[in-house]
Design a protein around this motif. Sequence first.
Motif, PDB file in Angstrom:
ATOM      1  N   MET A 155       2.183  -9.059  -5.109  1.00  0.00           N
ATOM      2  CA  MET A 155       1.978  -8.101  -4.079  1.00  0.00           C
ATOM      3  C   MET A 155       0.454  -8.222  -3.432  1.00  0.00           C
ATOM      4  O   MET A 155      -0.290  -8.557  -4.121  1.00  0.00           O
TER       5      MET A 155
ATOM      6  N   MET B  56       1.453  -2.388   1.638  1.00  0.00           N
ATOM      7  CA  MET B  56       1.789  -3.407   0.453  1.00  0.00           C
ATOM      8  C   MET B  56       2.598  -4.269   0.888  1.00  0.00           C
ATOM      9  O   MET B  56       3.742  -4.160   1.580  1.00  0.00           O
TER      10      MET B  56
ATOM     11  N   VAL C 239       4.994  -7.628  -0.177  1.00  0.00           N
ATOM     12  CA  VAL C 239       5.563  -8.297  -1.658  1.00  0.00           C
ATOM     13  C   VAL C 239       6.055  -9.438  -1.209  1.00  0.00           C
ATOM     14  O   VAL C 239       7.280  -9.474  -0.291  1.00  0.00           O
TER      15      VAL C 239
ATOM     16  N   ILE D  95       2.128   2.368   2.682  1.00  0.00           N
ATOM     17  CA  ILE D  95       2.003   3.055   1.191  1.00  0.00           C
ATOM     18  C   ILE D  95       1.196   4.344   1.367  1.00  0.00           C
ATOM     19  O   ILE D  95       1.187   5.079   0.474  1.00  0.00           O
TER      20      ILE D  95
ATOM     21  N   ASP E 195       4.206   1.222 -10.137  1.00  0.00           N
ATOM     22  CA  ASP E 195       5.128   1.934  -9.050  1.00  0.00           C
ATOM     23  C   ASP E 195       5.748   0.866  -8.236  1.00  0.00           C
ATOM     24  O   ASP E 195       6.934   1.060  -7.659  1.00  0.00           O
ATOM     25  N   GLU E 196       4.796  -0.146  -7.582  1.00  0.00           N
ATOM     26  CA  GLU E 196       5.506  -1.047  -6.796  1.00  0.00           C
ATOM     27  C   GLU E 196       6.557  -1.838  -7.465  1.00  0.00           C
ATOM     28  O   GLU E 196       7.429  -2.400  -6.602  1.00  0.00           O
TER      29      GLU E 196
END
Length: 110
Positions: free
Chosen positions: A18, A36, A38, A58, A92-93
Motif C-alpha cells: 500500500m 491510497m 494498493v 481516503i 483499516d486498509e
Amino acid sequence: MAKFDPLDWTHQWDDFEMYMYLDNVGDGEEKPGIRMQVSRRCLEDGAEQWELLYDRKIADWPAGILIGEVNNSLEEQVLREYLDSHPSLVEDEKRFLAAFLQDEGILDVN
C-alpha cells in the motif's frame, strides 16, 4: 529533519503493497485529496510484477493548503499528520483490501 522519502508512505506485507500519497490533481470526478494505492505482487515465469488493484481517495484535500503550494516537505507534513491522526490506517486498509478482494472474487486474504 530527514529528507522526504516516498518509502515512508509505503507498507508491504505478504504479496501486497500500500502506498499513500497526496494527489493535487484528482481524476475527473474525484477532487484532490489523500489517496491510497494498493498493488499485488505476481510472479510470472520467474519475473516479479506488481498489479495495481485499486487507487482510492481516503481523505479530502487538507483545509488551509493551496494546491499550488504543494512540495515534498509540505506533502510529508500532510501525510505525517494524517498518519498520526489515524493510527489504525494500515489495519483499516488491510480490512478494506480483504473486502475488495472478496467482492471482486480475486482471493481471500484471511
